[in-house]
Design a protein around this motif. Structure first.
Motif, PDB file in Angstrom:
ATOM      1  N   CYS A 169      48.024 -68.480  95.635  1.00  0.00           N
ATOM      2  CA  CYS A 169      46.973 -67.489  95.435  1.00  0.00           C
ATOM      3  C   CYS A 169      45.658 -68.252  95.284  1.00  0.00           C
ATOM      4  O   CYS A 169      45.611 -69.292  94.629  1.00  0.00           O
ATOM      5  CB  CYS A 169      47.319 -66.707  94.159  1.00  0.00           C
ATOM      6  N   GLU A 170      44.598 -67.761  95.899  1.00  0.00           N
ATOM      7  CA  GLU A 170      43.312 -68.459  95.830  1.00  0.00           C
ATOM      8  C   GLU A 170      42.510 -68.033  94.606  1.00  0.00           C
ATOM      9  O   GLU A 170      42.431 -66.855  94.286  1.00  0.00           O
ATOM     10  CB  GLU A 170      42.495 -68.203  97.094  1.00  0.00           C
ATOM     11  N   ILE A 171      41.936 -69.027  93.933  1.00  0.00           N
ATOM     12  CA  ILE A 171      41.032 -68.796  92.804  1.00  0.00           C
ATOM     13  C   ILE A 171      39.662 -69.334  93.219  1.00  0.00           C
ATOM     14  O   ILE A 171      39.509 -70.537  93.460  1.00  0.00           O
ATOM     15  CB  ILE A 171      41.497 -69.564  91.536  1.00  0.00           C
ATOM     16  N   GLY A 197      44.545 -67.129  87.328  1.00  0.00           N
ATOM     17  CA  GLY A 197      45.489 -66.915  88.431  1.00  0.00           C
ATOM     18  C   GLY A 197      46.744 -66.163  88.032  1.00  0.00           C
ATOM     19  O   GLY A 197      47.682 -66.053  88.809  1.00  0.00           O
ATOM     20  N   LYS A 225      45.584 -77.878  93.824  1.00  0.00           N
ATOM     21  CA  LYS A 225      46.673 -76.900  93.769  1.00  0.00           C
ATOM     22  C   LYS A 225      47.427 -77.034  92.455  1.00  0.00           C
ATOM     23  O   LYS A 225      47.692 -78.138  92.000  1.00  0.00           O
ATOM     24  CB  LYS A 225      47.643 -77.112  94.932  1.00  0.00           C
ATOM     25  N   ILE A 273      48.562 -71.657  92.608  1.00  0.00           N
ATOM     26  CA  ILE A 273      47.173 -71.265  92.849  1.00  0.00           C
ATOM     27  C   ILE A 273      46.461 -72.447  93.493  1.00  0.00           C
ATOM     28  O   ILE A 273      46.838 -73.606  93.291  1.00  0.00           O
ATOM     29  CB  ILE A 273      46.428 -70.842  91.548  1.00  0.00           C
TER      30      ILE A 273
END
Length: 70
Positions: free
Chosen positions: A4-6, A22, A59, A67
């Motif tokens: 998942c991108e933060i 995240g 990461k 994330i």
């Protein structure tokens, strides 16, 4: 594992804050415990520093969730 991108606007974000943001953990206290127990990986290596500064491209992995900082 999917990451998942933060998105961050600053130069960095602390590991415990990124985990909360995240949704890897519910509270900062939970983040502190799992980080200190060696359950969290940053860029593929176990990290026990909850204040570790994460930068774009880093990461984080915890319990088969991940994330990535963008």
């Amino acid at each position: 594992m999917e990451f998942c991108e933060i998105a961050i606007k600053e130069d960095f974000i602390r590991l415990d804050s990124a985990m909360k943001l995240g949704n890897l953990v519910v509270t900062g206290g939970h983040a502190k415990i799992v980080i200190q127990n060696g359950e969290v990986k940053v860029n593929g290596e176990v990290c026990t520093m909850r204040g570790k500064k994460l930068h774009k491209g880093d990461k984080v992995e915890f319990e088969n969730n991940g994330i990535v900082i963008v």
